[in-house]
Design an enzyme around this catalytic site. Structure first.
Site, short mmCIF file in Angstrom:
data_model
loop_
_atom_site.label_atom_id
_atom_site.label_comp_id
_atom_site.label_asym_id
_atom_site.label_seq_id
_atom_site.Cartn_x
_atom_site.Cartn_y
_atom_site.Cartn_z
N SER A 81 0.84 -1.20 0.00
CA SER A 81 0.00 0.00 0.00
C SER A 81 0.88 1.25 0.00
O SER A 81 1.74 1.39 -0.88
CB SER A 81 -0.95 -0.06 1.20
OG SER A 81 -1.88 1.00 1.17
N ASP A 110 -9.44 -3.89 -6.09
CA ASP A 110 -8.88 -2.77 -5.34
C ASP A 110 -9.26 -1.46 -6.03
O ASP A 110 -8.86 -1.21 -7.17
CB ASP A 110 -7.35 -2.93 -5.28
CG ASP A 110 -6.67 -1.91 -4.37
OD1 ASP A 110 -7.29 -0.89 -4.01
OD2 ASP A 110 -5.50 -2.14 -4.02
N HIS A 168 -8.53 -3.71 -1.63
CA HIS A 168 -7.17 -3.28 -1.26
C HIS A 168 -6.63 -4.07 -0.08
O HIS A 168 -5.43 -4.34 0.00
CB HIS A 168 -7.20 -1.78 -0.93
CG HIS A 168 -5.86 -1.21 -0.64
ND1 HIS A 168 -4.84 -1.19 -1.57
CD2 HIS A 168 -5.35 -0.64 0.47
CE1 HIS A 168 -3.77 -0.62 -1.03
NE2 HIS A 168 -4.05 -0.28 0.21
#
Lengths: 380, 380
Positions: free
Chosen positions: A149, A317, A350
């Site tokens: 991330s 995501d 995500h």
């Protein structure tokens, strides 16, 4: 102002002053980190993990802290990141409130918490701070830097600014630059905090705290961390039991998904410092590997030096969409690097890298297992 | 409390009392509507448009109001909904603040605005109220009911509760039920309004108004109405000119996408009543055509009576995702209806039906052009 420091944290002081990319310096700053496994005699088996916005350095249980970490199934003896083979370091991000210096930390120049007097924070600052930890641990060359991330941005910045420090890289649900949808989401999260009258321009206390703003920011985060597809199966249109809802209030919690968000928010709002959240959030918006390398994003990626790389993403995501991991792999390949792109069909959005270990585990394990020994060892 | 009533609005009183599905009644309620074109002698050329959450009844310019409407390129002489052929009625939704009775309207029982004393509003109430307008205009049978977004729900409820009233149906970016992702988004929008101290449990005034909450709700709306893909091309990472930003504030507006959201919010916050927003928003969460028909959603759709239908959706819509229009078409077909599903490749997300007229126009025009004359005319 509260910091939330895992009990197993170790610390390394940053150089003082520590110059920040966008101006300003930190004095007496430190980084919190944890480690797993043992460093080889030649120092060739080190892996660095850089994290998303909110995690601390306690990625998994270890000798200093037996409680499970945020990536427990991924990291440990015999696990995908196998600590029987690898010496693993995870750092808490610079600017966070979980042991590394950030806006909630004491400014030694004033004896008070920095709050908004903290200098503007960039992803590159976090990369420089992480690189300093690596060097201070006696590691000349990392076998791999793994970034999840926001950490996917940090890892790319580290590779750009510290050429040769990492031999290989796994970018997990990361991005080479921030795009407008994610900037918009983060902007709204920050606005929720800043519009809360209790935020008080950063001068809140534990008794007068921007809890509503943090709740909104966290809920919006959770919405964008998961996926509509997953929630269809998980929550559908299921209602809360009548004893858990207030039937007098038509706008109260009624659907399971609303209760799920509320639970996430309650667990988070007092466990992360609002000002730190603002700084880390904004640092992501500012990131574009093309800006720190000159030229556009692709040019920035093509300049990076690595032996091998893997960019993993997830179809569902919406915050760091799959095209961004594709761009990383393509950009690295354009620079002559053996870079693979691995799209996974996880339904969890995500957050899949935290929960879909069945898919992420083998992907990471296979990449690491195939790494040849460091060619020159400690002499790097 | 302010209502925002387009100058060309006409009004039809609802039966008094008007019973609401979830309990409670309205006294002296009315519906605002506008029309275009002329009703045939046999009454067979009438089309009803039911709208999304925020639009008024002024879908396009007409003799009573020459200003452009919210669907101006779609509706008029020679346009996709060709008012040389069709008599078109657009109603403002029950519960809205744009002419039809809603929480911002005066409760004749108290002489004060309803605010939170308005009874719980359901999509089905909006459908019943729209059906009453149709009947009051002397229309026994609609050639088509067109519903956009929330209106796609309203149209399905109308078809379910008033069998035979509509011969055909175009569902545009609508849904047969609310799913958890959109419930979560709407829940957060409502929470933003309700957490604003100025909301004051619905008792705000123009001078003490929940502007921050409305701003947050609108921005989140705009984020989910458009698409990441569109914004990548439209905004990228473009910054505001330095004279439009406050470089002293690292969290102020810096990126074009942030300014775009701010502009949308500013235009909206004082143009829609917060309590009406709460009621209409919640009505969508509650909607499931399966609940009002008995059985599941598919069973609910299969029970509907229509001659023909078309469900149009957009790949980039995250709020009413394409699978929901597919479900509508599949469900209607399972009931023996000639129902088509038309996925469009618009990049603009949920709002595509408002802006991508190049794709939506021909789709709607072709469906309407192929409609055979009403088989029995006014005798319906």
């Amino acid at each position: 102002m509260t910091e939330f420091i895992p009990p197993g944290s170790r610390f390394i002081d940053l150089p003082s002053p520590f110059a920040m990319k966008r101006g300003g310096v930190l004095h007496g700053a430190r980084m919190a980190y944890e480690t797993w496994g043992a460093l080889d005699a030649d120092g060739g088996n080190a892996i660095l993990i850089v994290t998303g916005l909110s995690p601390d350095a306690h990625a998994a249980s270890n000798a200093d802290d037996a409680t499970p970490g945020w990536w427990e199934p991924m990291l440990g003896p015999g696990k995908p990141i196998d600590t029987d083979r690898w010496f693993v370091v995870c750092v808490n991000s610079l600017g966070s409130c979980k042991g590394s210096t950030g806006p909630a930390s004491i400014d030694p120049g004033t004896g008070e918490a920095y709050r908004l007097a903290f200098p503007e924070l960039s992803i590159e600052d976090g990369a420089d701070a992480a690189a300093h930890v690596v060097a201070a641990l006696g590691i000349e060359r990392l076998a791999c830097v793994i970034g999840n991330s926001m950490g996917g941005m940090t890892a790319l910045a580290l590779i750009a600014r510290h050429p040769g420090l990492a031999r290989t890289h796994i970018n997990i649900c990361g991005a080479a630059r921030a795009l407008p949808f994610s900037i918009a989401i983060r902007s709204l999260q920050r606005e929720a905090i800043r519009l809360d009258p209790m935020w008080h321009n950063g001068a809140y206390t534990d008794d007068a705290y921007p809890e509503s703003g943090m709740r909104m920011a966290r809920k919006l985060g959770v919405i964008t961390y998961r996926s509509a597809l997953e929630w269809d199966g998980r929550f559908g249109r299921v209602r809360l039991d009548s004893d858990r809802r207030d039937d007098e209030d038509p706008f109260g919690l009624e659907f399971e998904v609303e209760s799920y968000l509320e639970g996430h928010a309650r667990r988070f709002v007092r466990r992360f410092d609002p000002n730190c959240y603002l700084y880390l959030s904004r640092s992501m918006d500012w990131f574009d590997i093309g800006e720190s390398c000159g030229g556009g994003t692709e040019a920035g990626l093509a300049k990076l030096q690595l032996e091998r790389a893997l960019a993993i993403g997830v179809q569902t995501d919406i915050l760091f969409p799959l095209q961004q991991q594709q761009q990383i792999a393509d950009g690295l390949r354009a620079g002559g690097i053996d870079a693979a792109f691995l799209p996974l069909e996880s339904p969890q959005g995500h957050d899949a890298f935290l929960v879909d270990i069945a898919r992420f585990g083998p992907a990471v394990a296979d990449f690491l297992a195939a790494l040849p020994p460091a060619p020159t060892g400690r002499a790097g």
